[in-house]
Motif scaffolding. Structure first.
Motif, mmCIF file in Angstrom:
data_model
loop_
_atom_site.group_PDB
_atom_site.id
_atom_site.type_symbol
_atom_site.label_atom_id
_atom_site.label_comp_id
_atom_site.label_asym_id
_atom_site.label_seq_id
_atom_site.Cartn_x
_atom_site.Cartn_y
_atom_site.Cartn_z
ATOM 1 N N ALA A 158 -16.774 -13.972 -81.881
ATOM 2 C CA ALA A 158 -15.609 -13.831 -82.441
ATOM 3 C C ALA A 158 -14.659 -14.152 -81.373
ATOM 4 C CB ALA A 158 -15.535 -12.792 -83.174
ATOM 5 N N THR A 197 -9.139 -13.215 -86.633
ATOM 6 C CA THR A 197 -8.695 -13.546 -88.106
ATOM 7 C C THR A 197 -7.487 -12.900 -88.788
ATOM 8 O OG1 THR A 197 -10.006 -11.882 -89.414
ATOM 9 C CG2 THR A 197 -11.106 -14.132 -88.587
ATOM 10 N N LEU A 253 -16.803 -18.684 -84.628
ATOM 11 C CA LEU A 253 -16.432 -17.582 -85.465
ATOM 12 C C LEU A 253 -16.802 -17.907 -86.752
ATOM 13 C CD1 LEU A 253 -13.945 -15.811 -85.897
ATOM 14 C CD2 LEU A 253 -12.315 -17.889 -86.663
ATOM 15 N N ASP A 254 -17.455 -19.020 -87.273
ATOM 16 C CA ASP A 254 -18.138 -18.892 -88.665
ATOM 17 C C ASP A 254 -19.378 -18.029 -88.450
ATOM 18 O OD1 ASP A 254 -18.590 -19.891 -91.624
ATOM 19 O OD2 ASP A 254 -20.555 -20.738 -90.426
ATOM 20 N N GLU A 303 -7.574 -10.527 -90.612
ATOM 21 C CA GLU A 303 -7.886 -10.168 -92.002
ATOM 22 C C GLU A 303 -8.141 -8.653 -92.061
ATOM 23 O OE1 GLU A 303 -11.227 -12.700 -93.297
ATOM 24 O OE2 GLU A 303 -10.352 -14.286 -92.723
ATOM 25 N N LYS A 315 -18.617 -14.267 -88.412
ATOM 26 C CA LYS A 315 -18.575 -13.854 -89.736
ATOM 27 C C LYS A 315 -19.704 -13.802 -90.377
ATOM 28 C CE LYS A 315 -13.688 -15.801 -90.492
ATOM 29 N NZ LYS A 315 -12.903 -17.042 -91.130
ATOM 30 N N ARG A 316 -20.583 -14.806 -90.446
ATOM 31 C CA ARG A 316 -21.751 -14.636 -91.398
ATOM 32 C C ARG A 316 -22.648 -13.542 -91.115
ATOM 33 N NH1 ARG A 316 -25.089 -18.598 -90.469
ATOM 34 N NH2 ARG A 316 -23.916 -19.849 -89.187
ATOM 35 N N ALA A 332 -21.105 -10.005 -92.137
ATOM 36 C CA ALA A 332 -21.279 -9.776 -93.660
ATOM 37 C C ALA A 332 -22.674 -9.439 -93.817
ATOM 38 C CB ALA A 332 -21.041 -11.123 -94.389
ATOM 39 N N LEU A 368 -13.284 -9.723 -84.606
ATOM 40 C CA LEU A 368 -13.031 -10.519 -85.956
ATOM 41 C C LEU A 368 -11.798 -10.400 -86.292
ATOM 42 C CD1 LEU A 368 -16.523 -10.370 -87.729
ATOM 43 C CD2 LEU A 368 -15.408 -12.382 -86.936
ATOM 44 N N TRP A 369 -11.134 -8.922 -86.233
ATOM 45 C CA TRP A 369 -9.938 -8.590 -86.617
ATOM 46 C C TRP A 369 -8.895 -9.436 -85.802
ATOM 47 C CZ3 TRP A 369 -7.391 -3.043 -86.042
ATOM 48 C CH2 TRP A 369 -6.095 -3.112 -86.639
ATOM 49 N N TYR A 423 -11.772 -6.628 -91.819
ATOM 50 C CA TYR A 423 -12.082 -6.423 -90.492
ATOM 51 C C TYR A 423 -11.320 -5.138 -89.889
ATOM 52 C CZ TYR A 423 -14.479 -10.898 -91.074
ATOM 53 O OH TYR A 423 -15.061 -12.031 -91.777
#
Length: 570
Positions: free
Chosen positions: A261, A320, A278-279, A322, A282-283, A286, A316-317, A325
């Motif tokens: 990340a 993103t 990044l993808d 988001e 994220k995967r 999760a 990740l926060w 995160y």
């Protein structure tokens, strides 16, 4: 006379240690001699005598502190006593001198640790999974140690509380160092090579990300000279292998997510694109939210899951912005806060086991510090800052609780059901066999003292932290650089004395810039008491002499933090 054999930063603490075998009748002076001119540049008085009965009964030790001296140059310490003259190994003083002297070699070391010989690349392109005929492409990564060409996200997973962070930590450390001191790296023409090496690490982690979104933990060599004998495995004691090769947060998964990340934000591509980094992060995150305790060997999370998941969620926060995160980062930070005891050490479990770790002891504080670079809400900040302060206060307290002229970082651990304090981890522990020199632990604690100290104990000079914390951090790195009872510089190719060369398969082995394991408690002392360093030990000398990739990663983080502009992480 013992001294850091490489360099001191002008604006940091500076000291050496003098040992005497006889009682002294009076206090006396030491001199700092400029090697180029032969002139005395500084004079000071030795400290009051100290003893270390656990290491050297009957010996007296004195500290020679010359922190106030800042003039760049090459020097030696000198004392005159009873008609004789004693001098130390030479060393340098200068602005950012430690980073300037060592970073190029550390980057070189990792470049030479690449698993990129033709035999490795051919075998790794079709690496077989243990207990299966399935094969995966696991080209890349770094060989773990000067005597082991295996590749690890982590190991010792079966012991639950010892999992060290390996390839993912190295990658994250490179990214962190690159972002801490970009100007200096450009000035020294090192930025491109460091970034290339970090991207190389990210590419390996992407290959190690399975189609089911977990990371493969280990490519194990079985210490076989044939690269085709290696397998993707889970690892138990005594090189027993299994198909439990999925990484939990604490088994390299969390730090891999964090590294991917973080490096994705460079918007630079390696063999994969920044968007793929990044993808992948994220995967994998999760997947571990749903499956982590399945991969934890005892089915329960502990402090290592917490700080590794905190790193993952935080990066990740940051990448993103988001809410999901942010929520996970706050949860993990709260878990770490909840593990802090009134005594000042963290608990590893939900009962009575203090957190002690031979390589990543500073990582809880480093993870909380990184989290605070994003967290702006005061309520959450106050709680995390309190935890950082308690942890740093405790590190100073336990280290200074006894006579300790070298300032070596002490720790609390559980031994035979009771909490004890000591210099080294107990040799009788949950792994059943694993103990070694703890130079990575020293680097991690130095890093924590600097990056955490800037938040809770800011001050002028001394890398932006209060003097006692700066002295603590400097002592850990100086120990690695030669100020230890064995007069040994553990950074290969630097200083007066180095450990013996260690050869490994496929042409790998000891490299300039690599850092060896270092000093342990006395061989045969189950509680880690006493002190030992062996060049030869009937095949077990690796415990002391082997280079290991986490040591250089933490040293890299520490020296980059010391060279970082003071207000950079506020």
């Amino acid at each position: 006379m013992y001294v850091n054999q490489i360099a001191f930063d002008s604006n940091g603490p500076k000291s050496g240690v003098v040992q005497f075998d006889s009682k002294l009748t009076k206090a006396f002076a030491f001199e700092l001699v400029n090697i180029a001119t032969g002139r005395v540049a500084h004079t000071g008085m030795l400290s009051e005598p100290e003893t270390i009965s656990d290491w050297a009964p009957g010996k007296l030790f004195f500290q020679a502190n010359f922190s106030a001296f800042r003039v760049a140059g090459k020097y030696r310490l000198r004392i005159k006593y009873a008609g004789a003259v004693y001098t130390s190994s030479p060393f340098e003083i200068g602005e950012h001198a430690v980073a300037k002297r060592t970073l190029s070699a550390i980057i070189h070391y990792y470049n030479k640790q690449r698993a990129n010989t033709p035999g490795e690349l051919a075998a790794d392109a079709k690496m077989q999974l243990f207990g299966s005929n399935d094969k995966v492409d696991l080209r890349g990564g770094w060989c773990d140690a000067s005597g082991d060409v295996s590749k690890y996200f982590s190991h010792l997973a079966y012991a639950n509380y010892f999992s060290p962070q390996q390839i993912p930590l190295v990658t994250w450390s490179m990214v962190s160092a690159d972002e801490a001191i970009p100007g200096l790296l450009k000035k020294w023409n090192l930025k491109d090579s460091l970034e290339t090496e970090a991207l190389y690490g990210a590419d390996y982690m992407m290959r190690a990300l399975s189609k089911d979104d977990y990371f493969y933990m280990i490519v194990f060599s079985y210490f076989n000279k044939d690269p085709n004998a290696r397998r993707v495995v889970g690892l138990l004691a005594n090189s027993v292998t299994t198909n439990q090769y999925q990484c939990a947060f604490r088994e390299g998964g969390g730090m891999a997510i964090a590294a991917l990340a973080r490096i994705s934000q460079w918007k630079k591509d390696g063999d994969f694109t920044s968007a793929q980094y990044l993808d992948g992060a994220k995967r994998a995150f999760a997947h571990l939210l749903a499956n982590n305790t399945k991969y934890d060997d005892d089915g329960k999370e502990n402090i290592i899951d917490d700080y590794c998941a905190l790193m993952a969620a935080t990066e990740l926060w940051i990448a993103t912005d988001e809410e999901q995160y942010r929520t996970e980062a706050r949860k993990r930070a709260a878990n770490l806060n909840g593990r802090m005891t009134a005594a000042g050490y963290f608990l590893s479990n939900d009962a009575n086991r203090p957190y002690f770790h031979a390589s990543d002891a500073g990582l809880p504080v480093v993870a909380l510090t990184r989290y605070l670079s994003k967290e702006k809400e005061e309520t959450y900040r106050v709680s995390a800052l309190k935890t950082i302060k308690q942890a740093l206060d405790y590190n100073l307290a336990v280290t200074n609780r006894i006579s300790n002229p070298f300032g070596y970082a002490r720790q609390s651990f559980l031994f035979k059901g009771k909490v004890k304090d000591g210099f080294f981890i107990p040799h009788e522990n949950e792994t059943g066999w694993w103990w070694q020199g703890e130079n990575a632990r020293l680097g991690s604690l130095a890093t924590a003292a600097v990056v955490g100290g800037r938040l809770v104990y800011p001050a002028e000079g001394n890398w932006g932290i209060k003097a006692t914390l700066a002295d603590y951090a400097e002592r850990q790195l100086s120990w690695i650089m030669g100020c230890n009872p064995y007069d040994m510089s553990f950074i290969y190719g630097f200083g007066k004395n180095n450990v013996p060369y260690m050869a490994s398969n496929y042409g790998h082995g000891s490299e300039r810039g690599g850092i060896s394991n270092g000093v342990t408690g006395k061989d045969g002392c189950a509680d880690g008491s006493g002190i030992d360093f062996k060049r030869e030990a009937a095949g077990n000398e690796w415990r002391w002499t082997e280079q290991w990739i986490p040591h250089a990663a933490w040293f890299l983080q520490a020296v980059a933090a010391m060279a970082q502009p003071v207000d950079a992480n506020k």
